[in-house]
Design a protein around this motif. Structure first.
Motif, PDB file in Angstrom:
ATOM      1  N   ARG A 149       0.842  -1.192   0.000  1.00 29.66           N
ATOM      2  CA  ARG A 149       0.000   0.000   0.000  1.00 29.66           C
ATOM      3  C   ARG A 149       0.880   1.246   0.000  1.00 29.66           C
ATOM      4  NH1 ARG A 149      -2.983  -0.188   5.651  1.00 29.66           N
ATOM      5  NH2 ARG A 149      -1.995  -2.158   6.091  1.00 29.66           N
ATOM      6  N   ARG A 150       0.294   2.358  -0.341  1.00 29.69           N
ATOM      7  CA  ARG A 150       0.952   3.662  -0.242  1.00 29.69           C
ATOM      8  C   ARG A 150       0.000   4.628   0.448  1.00 29.69           C
ATOM      9  NH1 ARG A 150      -0.960   6.705  -4.749  1.00 29.69           N
ATOM     10  NH2 ARG A 150      -2.146   5.417  -6.211  1.00 29.69           N
ATOM     11  N   HIS A 151       0.496   5.759   0.873  1.00 29.86           N
ATOM     12  CA  HIS A 151      -0.307   6.772   1.571  1.00 29.86           C
ATOM     13  C   HIS A 151      -0.935   6.210   2.852  1.00 29.86           C
ATOM     14  CE1 HIS A 151       0.336   9.314  -1.799  1.00 29.86           C
ATOM     15  NE2 HIS A 151      -0.466   8.665  -2.616  1.00 29.86           N
ATOM     16  N   PHE A 152      -0.131   5.522   3.656  1.00 29.70           N
ATOM     17  CA  PHE A 152      -0.625   4.960   4.909  1.00 29.70           C
ATOM     18  C   PHE A 152      -0.023   5.724   6.089  1.00 29.70           C
ATOM     19  CE2 PHE A 152       3.105   2.684   3.478  1.00 29.70           C
ATOM     20  CZ  PHE A 152       3.914   2.624   4.612  1.00 29.70           C
ATOM     21  N   VAL A 153      -0.444   5.381   7.297  1.00 33.00           N
ATOM     22  CA  VAL A 153       0.081   5.994   8.513  1.00 33.00           C
ATOM     23  C   VAL A 153       0.656   4.893   9.401  1.00 33.00           C
ATOM     24  CG1 VAL A 153      -2.168   5.876   9.678  1.00 33.00           C
ATOM     25  CG2 VAL A 153      -0.436   7.493  10.484  1.00 33.00           C
ATOM     26  N   MET A 154       1.742   5.221  10.096  1.00 33.64           N
ATOM     27  CA  MET A 154       2.450   4.256  10.931  1.00 33.64           C
ATOM     28  C   MET A 154       2.773   4.929  12.269  1.00 33.64           C
ATOM     29  SD  MET A 154       6.118   2.541   9.967  1.00 33.64           S
ATOM     30  CE  MET A 154       6.876   1.217  10.893  1.00 33.64           C
ATOM     31  N   PHE A 155       2.508   4.247  13.383  1.00 29.83           N
ATOM     32  CA  PHE A 155       2.785   4.840  14.684  1.00 29.83           C
ATOM     33  C   PHE A 155       3.047   3.739  15.706  1.00 29.83           C
ATOM     34  CE2 PHE A 155      -1.798   4.644  13.953  1.00 29.83           C
ATOM     35  CZ  PHE A 155      -2.236   3.888  15.030  1.00 29.83           C
ATOM     36  N   VAL A 156       3.554   4.146  16.878  1.00 30.36           N
ATOM     37  CA  VAL A 156       3.885   3.216  17.961  1.00 30.36           C
ATOM     38  C   VAL A 156       2.956   3.462  19.131  1.00 30.36           C
ATOM     39  CG1 VAL A 156       5.630   2.584  19.676  1.00 30.36           C
ATOM     40  CG2 VAL A 156       6.307   3.001  17.302  1.00 30.36           C
ATOM     41  N   ARG A 157       2.487   2.370  19.715  1.00 31.63           N
ATOM     42  CA  ARG A 157       1.674   2.466  20.918  1.00 31.63           C
ATOM     43  C   ARG A 157       1.866   1.200  21.736  1.00 31.63           C
ATOM     44  NH1 ARG A 157      -4.201   1.906  22.349  1.00 31.63           N
ATOM     45  NH2 ARG A 157      -4.730   3.633  23.724  1.00 31.63           N
ATOM     46  N   ASN A 158       2.148   1.388  23.027  1.00 31.37           N
ATOM     47  CA  ASN A 158       2.340   0.253  23.934  1.00 31.37           C
ATOM     48  C   ASN A 158       3.372  -0.744  23.410  1.00 31.37           C
ATOM     49  OD1 ASN A 158       0.381   1.353  25.621  1.00 31.37           O
ATOM     50  ND2 ASN A 158      -1.278   0.182  24.686  1.00 31.37           N
ATOM     51  N   GLU A 159       4.509  -0.206  22.932  1.00 30.76           N
ATOM     52  CA  GLU A 159       5.627  -1.037  22.464  1.00 30.76           C
ATOM     53  C   GLU A 159       5.279  -1.911  21.264  1.00 30.76           C
ATOM     54  OE1 GLU A 159       8.651  -0.572  23.767  1.00 30.76           O
ATOM     55  OE2 GLU A 159       7.673   0.978  24.971  1.00 30.76           O
ATOM     56  N   ARG A 160       4.295  -1.482  20.511  1.00 24.58           N
ATOM     57  CA  ARG A 160       3.925  -2.191  19.284  1.00 24.58           C
ATOM     58  C   ARG A 160       3.807  -1.183  18.144  1.00 24.58           C
ATOM     59  NH1 ARG A 160       5.420  -5.571  22.080  1.00 24.58           N
ATOM     60  NH2 ARG A 160       4.373  -7.477  22.785  1.00 24.58           N
ATOM     61  N   ILE A 161       4.002  -1.653  16.936  1.00 24.82           N
ATOM     62  CA  ILE A 161       3.902  -0.804  15.749  1.00 24.82           C
ATOM     63  C   ILE A 161       2.564  -1.051  15.076  1.00 24.82           C
ATOM     64  CG2 ILE A 161       4.866  -0.329  13.462  1.00 24.82           C
ATOM     65  CD1 ILE A 161       7.598  -1.135  14.587  1.00 24.82           C
ATOM     66  N   TYR A 162       1.880   0.019  14.702  1.00 19.77           N
ATOM     67  CA  TYR A 162       0.594  -0.087  14.029  1.00 19.77           C
ATOM     68  C   TYR A 162       0.654   0.591  12.664  1.00 19.77           C
ATOM     69  CZ  TYR A 162      -1.351  -1.596  18.491  1.00 19.77           C
ATOM     70  OH  TYR A 162      -1.604  -2.286  19.646  1.00 19.77           O
ATOM     71  N   ILE A 163      -0.023  -0.003  11.697  1.00 19.30           N
ATOM     72  CA  ILE A 163      -0.159   0.569  10.357  1.00 19.30           C
ATOM     73  C   ILE A 163      -1.626   0.519   9.968  1.00 19.30           C
ATOM     74  CG2 ILE A 163       0.261   0.132   7.899  1.00 19.30           C
ATOM     75  CD1 ILE A 163       3.069  -0.575   8.498  1.00 19.30           C
ATOM     76  N   THR A 164      -2.118   1.609   9.392  1.00 20.35           N
ATOM     77  CA  THR A 164      -3.495   1.608   8.915  1.00 20.35           C
ATOM     78  C   THR A 164      -3.631   2.608   7.776  1.00 20.35           C
ATOM     79  OG1 THR A 164      -5.822   1.700   9.606  1.00 20.35           O
ATOM     80  CG2 THR A 164      -4.361   3.403  10.466  1.00 20.35           C
ATOM     81  N   GLY A 165      -4.792   2.589   7.149  1.00 19.14           N
ATOM     82  CA  GLY A 165      -5.076   3.498   6.049  1.00 19.14           C
ATOM     83  C   GLY A 165      -4.290   3.157   4.800  1.00 19.14           C
ATOM     84  N   GLY A 166      -4.291   4.082   3.855  1.00 21.18           N
ATOM     85  CA  GLY A 166      -3.538   3.894   2.630  1.00 21.18           C
ATOM     86  C   GLY A 166      -4.393   3.446   1.455  1.00 21.18           C
ATOM     87  N   VAL A 167      -3.720   3.303   0.329  1.00 14.38           N
ATOM     88  CA  VAL A 167      -4.357   2.882  -0.909  1.00 14.38           C
ATOM     89  C   VAL A 167      -3.580   1.707  -1.469  1.00 14.38           C
ATOM     90  CG1 VAL A 167      -4.991   3.594  -3.250  1.00 14.38           C
ATOM     91  CG2 VAL A 167      -5.083   5.262  -1.366  1.00 14.38           C
TER      92      VAL A 167
END
Length: 478
Positions: free
Chosen positions: A404-422
């Motif tokens: 995918r492209r145009h996604f968001v990536m962030f860290v929370r509670n020592e884990r990596i999350y990815i969501t959104g995008g095309v």
């Protein structure tokens, strides 16, 4: 009173509607009036699926907010400022003193003025004031108080608070243990048609279990395609800075006050840029690279001045970055020959610029986060790369669930999350709105939630807001 407290307080009236203000300076004469007819933007709660609320992995264990308070800002009476101007002068004076100090000892809440206090506390999410109101309600004539509230939805939320035995400690907004912690909001600028007049923006509230709110920002013509954004805190107040972009004044830097919903010019870059990097480190903002630009500029938000401090060894645009120990690491990007795998670094203390070893694969339009001692880079080709800032080495991790492209990536509670995008292919599917979690210990991905909307993210930044502040950003827009 600190600048932050003065800036957010509502000045006492002198008997006219035009005296309702929000103060922006220590000197009262410098305060800017807010027109009573101003129509404030409203964030639309686009929510999450049930599986997100049910997922224990995603839940915020440090959250002190009861679930019954999640929707306090939805469905109320008209804007709180419109309500504020109609309440009695003595009540307004008490509220001003409370907003300035957080002290509740002098509040005179009774059956006759109960709704005035509760309505404002409800809209602004002032937890200590809510507690005071609940105590007055429990000791007073409940029937008479409800009659005074009338048809306002405040009566519904009051019943919820009482039914759940709502109790607060002594802090104004959060529990005492949370006062020194920052509350985080992920601000996503979504992709839009280049001719659109409004810029779609999504805010993800981490403290509210990933609640999502959306609005369209007016004056989107301030920036063009290829603009960049970053979050910055000045005197305890959060701002979003945006710069550059094609088809517009590439050198202009704009400042957006997330509390007052106000745009203002912040300064000018020495070089017009697009598809560049804009990185806030401590009290400075750094503008790096971009199409046809290799130099690095240091921007001082206080003076509004830019200074050129060096150039990248390898010029690139559409790169990504991460900040670790006052060093900005720049990963990949594009040049006229195509995508590159170069890693470069810039030390903000020494102004030292260096080229490091290459990544295992070329990338552009990627995202990067810091987790522990490592930096993780998610590429638009579906790779996940683990980079070690200590020795400049890198290795490939488990592939992302899909490309995918145009996604968001962030860290929370020592884990990596990815969501959104095309999706990169033309294949359309529901996966675009899934929230995926990466666990470094096991090098595995898992599907933990489904959002109610897809999020094609052009750029984004994280707004951190001090837990000591009385008013939380974005609350009034919901």
């Amino acid at each position: 009173m600190t600048r932050m407290e003065c800036r957010r307080s509502l000045s006492a009236p002198t008997g006219t509607e035009n005296d309702t203000r929000i103060s922006t300076h220590e000197n009262e004469s410098e305060c800017n009036e807010i027109p009573q007819s101003k129509s404030y933007p409203v964030f639309k709660n686009i929510g999450t699926s049930q599986c997100l609320n049910a997922s224990q992995e995603v839940s915020d264990t440090g959250q002190c907010c009861h679930p019954s308070l999640m929707g306090l800002a939805n469905g109320h009476c008209s804007n709180v400022l419109e309500f504020f101007k109609d309440i009695p002068q003595d009540v307004r004076k008490c509220l001003v003193e409370f907003l300035s100090s957080g002290v509740t000892d002098d509040l005179e809440i009774h059956e006759g003025n109960f709704h005035h206090f509760f309505h404002v506390a409800n809209h602004l999410n002032l937890r200590r004031l809510l507690q005071c109101c609940v105590e007055v309600y429990e000791k007073g004539d409940k029937t008479r108080i409800k009659e005074k509230i009338g048809m306002c939805e405040c009566v519904h939320y009051l019943e919820q608070l009482v039914a759940t035995a709502y109790r607060r400690e002594t802090s104004v907004l959060w529990h005492e243990k949370d006062l020194d912690s920052d509350r985080k909001f992920q601000v996503l600028f979504l992709t839009k048609d280049k001719h659109a007049r409004k810029q779609p923006v999504v805010v993800i509230d981490f403290a509210r279990n990933f609640k999502i709110y959306k609005q369209d920002i007016e004056k989107a013509d301030k920036v063009g395609v290829g603009f960049c954004a970053c979050a910055f805190e000045q005197d305890g107040c959060p701002y979003i800075f945006v710069s550059g972009g094609e088809e517009k004044k590439k050198s202009q830097i704009w400042q957006y006050d997330v509390i007052l919903d106000k745009w203002s010019k912040a300064g000018k870059m020495l070089h017009g840029r697009s598809r560049h990097l804009m990185v806030a480190v401590k009290d400075k903002i750094y503008l790096i690279g971009g199409q046809n630009v290799a130099c690095i500029e240091e921007f001082d938000p206080i003076s509004g001045k830019c200074v050129e401090i060096g150039s990248l060894p390898v010029a690139a645009w559409s790169s990504t970055y991460a900040v670790n120990n006052d060093t900005i690491y720049i990963f990949g990007g594009k040049n006229p020959a195509g995508c590159i795998s170069t890693v470069q670094s810039f030390n903000c203390k020494t102004n030292r610029i260096a080229r490091l070893g290459d990544l295992p694969c070329a990338c552009s339009g990627s995202r990067a986060v810091v987790l522990g001692d490592f930096i993780f880079i998610a590429t638009s080709e579906g790779h996940l790369i683990k980079f070690n800032p200590m020795d400049g080495s890198s290795e490939l991790c488990a592939l992302q669930p899909f490309i995918r492209r145009h996604f968001v990536m962030f860290v929370r509670n020592e884990r990596i999350y990815i969501t959104g995008g095309v999706r990169k292919s033309n294949d359309k599917g529901a996966d675009e709105n899934h929230l995926y979690k990466y666990t470094p210990e096991t090098d595995t991905w898992s599907d933990v939630a489904t959002l109610s909307t897809s999020l094609p993210v052009y750029t984004y930044c994280t707004v951190r807001y001090s837990g000591k502040c009385i008013i939380v950003p974005f609350e009034k827009f919901r």
